[in-house]
Write a protein that holds these residues in place. Structure first.
Motif, PDB file in Angstrom:
ATOM      1  N   GLY A   1       8.075 -14.666 -31.755  1.00  0.00           N
ATOM      2  CA  GLY A   1       7.409 -13.385 -31.996  1.00  0.00           C
ATOM      3  C   GLY A   1       6.559 -12.819 -31.022  1.00  0.00           C
ATOM      4  O   GLY A   1       5.954 -11.852 -31.147  1.00  0.00           O
ATOM      5  N   LEU A   2       6.292 -13.682 -29.989  1.00  0.00           N
ATOM      6  CA  LEU A   2       5.465 -13.255 -28.798  1.00  0.00           C
ATOM      7  C   LEU A   2       6.415 -12.492 -27.757  1.00  0.00           C
ATOM      8  O   LEU A   2       7.687 -12.644 -27.648  1.00  0.00           O
ATOM      9  N   LYS A   3       5.576 -11.679 -27.104  1.00  0.00           N
ATOM     10  CA  LYS A   3       6.360 -10.774 -25.978  1.00  0.00           C
ATOM     11  C   LYS A   3       6.751 -11.845 -24.729  1.00  0.00           C
ATOM     12  O   LYS A   3       5.964 -12.758 -24.386  1.00  0.00           O
ATOM     13  N   PRO A   4       7.965 -11.556 -24.431  1.00  0.00           N
ATOM     14  CA  PRO A   4       8.130 -12.722 -23.280  1.00  0.00           C
ATOM     15  C   PRO A   4       7.627 -12.439 -21.987  1.00  0.00           C
ATOM     16  O   PRO A   4       7.095 -11.357 -21.720  1.00  0.00           O
ATOM     17  N   VAL A   5       7.103 -13.279 -21.587  1.00  0.00           N
ATOM     18  CA  VAL A   5       6.312 -13.513 -20.109  1.00  0.00           C
ATOM     19  C   VAL A   5       6.752 -13.896 -18.950  1.00  0.00           C
ATOM     20  O   VAL A   5       7.857 -14.894 -19.016  1.00  0.00           O
TER      21      VAL A   5
END
Lengths: 389, 366
Positions: free
Chosen positions: B30-34
């Protein structure tokens, strides 16, 4: 982001002297000298009087203190050369003939200032306060550097030529960023001016407007190669203008002139006027090291001509005639020089045995697994050797 | 043994295929890709925020933010005294960094490309590596030399060298090379904290790779020592039982893609990500090889006299009696890095790795 700091500093300092930045950067028309070869003070009109290149005579106490270091320096050179001849020291690159440069390089600095010496600058390192036997550790073959650079603010004596000039620039840069007024003297020889790092160091120091004094001891030879083979610039000091810094030439066998020129350079740098390039003309009276034979590349007549310009004799004559060397002072100076010589002899006689485990101890802050394994192998080998004794 | 299931793009070691495979392995958190680049950038920013002695400088790292934008925004946030451009001179950059480290700063410097670091080699090999030893530890040099390296981006000559062996061969240097976004952050923080000089080799083909990583959580973990250090600890990037693939930096994603492909054929390959070439984690590598009995070492650099040859030698010295087959290598050829249109023939590919795995004497071992 346009960088105007260095340019502004040049404008500022040259306008103070009432000259253009270009005239400030260019060395005086001839080298600065104060004593003639016979130790007579030049008439004040010949001591460096061009606008922006005026050098007042240092005070008598400073001159006598410097002379003491000069005598010690000569004694150190002679003592170490003797120890090498006797096989008690592995190697010693002597600065015999260059002692005035050595002494002035150390005495122009304040306590918090840094020195970046070469392998030939042991006398300067001692004059900056490093204990003689700590300086000698490297030449004895015990370890590469025997003193704590941070404690003395003296970098390890550089064996690769010229690389240390960039380290000097970095030390000055760090100090400047912290708002400290540290000045750094970066020492090299004439041969080193051909290296790329010489160019990069001077350029970086100028671009970042750093308080670094680049002090070139032009002793005419890089081992066997004469200056004419290194550079055909009008002088090494003229290279300064190419970087936007001030350059000056000085008689490197004239301690009075050296103290005046380096003293002012340090003052100007500390005031934020950027780096300076000082070229001292001197002569390496002895071979490059004990492994060298200087008769293969230079004429005896040339060497003889430099004996007449000996920095110790000139300074002694001047001070004596000026009444600054009473008997008691002479005795005190001789005694200090003999004390240092005795320290060196005694130190060389007490054989230090370096610990083989030290080979692994300092490569990193803590040894890697691989080094620990190799250290164990060596320890085991030594233990077995011990058993068979 | 057949390798026909491999798609042609993956067989060429295609970056996007490898990245896609890596992305597929990562569970959606659920995290934004970095990006890898952002992780490095944030690592520097976090270190600078924590410690005023951390300085960043090099060519074009200031207003521009570096040719790869790894230093993007640092000058704006920390000012021109903390992140600044230098004259174009690599020896000067490294030499000045040495002096700064001597005088209590922690410089993090950028060499613009792998082959552009060579003018600084004397400073690196003779001083960065040796100052601590020369002075019996009295003059440590805490500094990081960041070097974008290796190929896979279609770069021209002098922009694709795998130069890690030069540095690994020089005692006194530590050599780190991350292969994941998470490690990019953590390993750069560790390098900046290290009392020893670190040559930090960044695989430039990974700069735009992404992963779902919470950099703020990583910052806290790092600053509270809640994560174990990576130095001297290889990572098991993928567990397996039949053979071990040992890779680092740009080759890890290729090795992972190869292991993925092998799994489809029922062969379980363990992938070791070396992470820090110096110090090298013999223990993790050897434990894996003793378990699987077979190993292939993968690296982009020419194989001759290289990090890959060192790893093979060490496995042979330590795991000889556990080996069911000779240890093989898939490396760059012993040639200069080729022109952009030829690099696909040069780089270790999934296909070449699978061929090497096939050659590990399975018949005798079965």
């Amino acid at each position: 982001m346009t960088n105007t700091e260095a340019r502004d500093a040049m404008e500022h300092v040259s306008s103070k002297f009432g000259i253009t930045p270009e005239d400030y950067m260019l060395p005086a028309r001839s080298e600065i000298h104060m004593l003639d070869v016979n130790g007579k003070l030049h008439p004040s009109g010949q001591q460096g009087v061009e606008p922006g290149h005026e050098y007042p005579l240092p005070n008598p106490k400073a001159l006598v203190d410097a002379y003491e270091q000069l005598v010690i320096g000569r004694r150190v050179n002679d003592q170490n050369s003797a120890l090498v001849r006797q096989g008690r020291m592995a190697v010693y690159p002597s600065s015999h003939g260059q002692e005035a440069c050595q002494v002035a390089a150390a005495l122009c600095l304040d306590e918090g200032d840094w020195m970046f010496p070469t392998y030939r600058d042991s006398v300067a390192v001692m004059a900056k306060g490093v204990a003689p036997m700590e300086v000698m550790a490297g030449f004895q073959g015990d370890w590469h550097c025997g003193y704590d650079p941070k404690q003395y603010k003296v970098s390890a004596q550089a064996t690769p030529l010229t690389t240390q000039l960039l380290h000097a620039v970095g030390v000055a840069h760090a100090a400047k960023l912290r708002g400290e007024d540290t000045v750094v003297i970066a020492m090299c020889g004439d041969g080193a001016t051909s290296e790329g790092d010489f160019h990069e160091a001077l350029n970086f120091a100028a671009v970042f407007n750093l308080p670094v004094i680049f002090f070139v001891q032009n002793n005419q030879y890089a081992i066997s190669v004469p200056l004419s083979q290194q550079s055909v610039a009008p002088s090494l000091a003229h290279k300064a203008v190419g970087y936007g810094m001030a350059g000056e030439r000085v008689d490197g066998n004239d301690l009075v002139a050296l103290l005046a020129v380096l003293g002012r350079a340090v003052r100007l740098a500390r005031e934020g006027n950027g780096p300076l390039l000082i070229e001292a003309h001197t002569y390496r009276m002895q071979a490059h090291t004990n492994a060298d034979d200087s008769t293969r590349y230079r004429e005896d007549a040339e060497v003889q001509s430099w004996i007449a310009k000996d920095p110790v004799t000139r300074m002694r004559t001047y001070l004596d005639e000026a009444g600054l060397l009473p008997e008691a002072t002479v005795e005190r100076i001789t005694a200090s020089a003999e004390a240092v010589a005795k320290t060196l002899r005694d130190g060389m006689n007490s054989e230090q045995v370096p610990d083989p485990a030290d080979i692994f101890a300092y490569v990193y802050s803590s040894p890697t697994t691989q080094m620990t394994e190799q250290a164990a192998l060596l320890a085991d080998e030594l233990a077995r050797e011990e058993d068979t004794k | 043994m057949s390798t026909t299931v491999i798609t042609s793009s993956a067989a060429n070691g295609n970056v996007s295929a490898a990245t896609a495979a890596a992305a597929a392995r990562t569970a959606d958190t659920g995290l934004k890709p970095v990006t890898f680049a952002k992780a490095l950038n944030t690592a520097m920013a976090d270190a600078m925020a924590l410690d005023e002695s951390v300085l960043v400088f090099g060519e074009d790292v200031g207003v521009l933010g570096g040719v790869f934008r790894i230093t993007d925004g640092l000058t704006k946030r920390f000012g021109n005294d903390r992140c600044f451009d230098t004259p174009l001179a690599e020896s000067g950059i490294v030499g000045m960094a040495i002096g700064m480290a001597m005088n209590d700063m922690r410089p993090v410097i950028e060499m613009q490309f792998d082959a552009f670091a060579y003018p600084a080699f004397e400073q690196i090999a003779s001083h960065v590596a040796k100052m601590h030893n020369r002075t019996k530890g009295r003059m440590p040099l805490p500094m990081v030399i960041r070097i974008p390296y290796a190929g896979g981006v279609g770069g021209v000559e002098h922009h694709c060298d795998s130069s890690e062996s030069y540095y690994a061969h020089t005692p006194g240097l530590k050599v780190f090379t991350p292969a994941t976004v998470r490690d990019a952050y953590l390993m750069l923080r560790e390098a900046i904290d290290s009392p020893d000089p670190v040559v930090f080799m960044e695989p430039k083909k990974l700069y735009w790779s992404k992963d779902q990583v919470d950099l703020e959580a990583l910052r806290v973990s790092h600053e509270t020592s809640a994560v174990p250090p990576t130095e001297g600890r290889a990572a098991i990037a993928r567990p397996g039982t039949d053979a071990t693939l040992i890779a680092y930096g740009p080759s890890v994603s290729t090795a992972m893609a190869a292991a993925e492909a092998a799994a489809l054929e029922g062969r379980s390959l363990e992938v070791i990500d070396v992470r820090t070439i110096v110090p090298l984690d013999d223990a993790t590598i050897c434990e894996s090889v003793r378990k699987t009995g077979r190993a292939v070492v993968i690296a982009e650099a020419p194989g001759f006299a290289s990090v890959s040859s060192e790893i093979v030698a060490r496995i042979q010295e330590r795991c000889f009696h556990s080996l069911a087959a000779p240890v093989l290598r898939v490396t760059g050829f012993d040639t200069p890095f080729p022109a952009p249109k030829l690099e696909k023939y040069y780089l270790p590919s999934v296909d070449r790795i699978l061929d090497a795995v096939d050659a590990l004497q399975w018949e005798e071992g079965a």
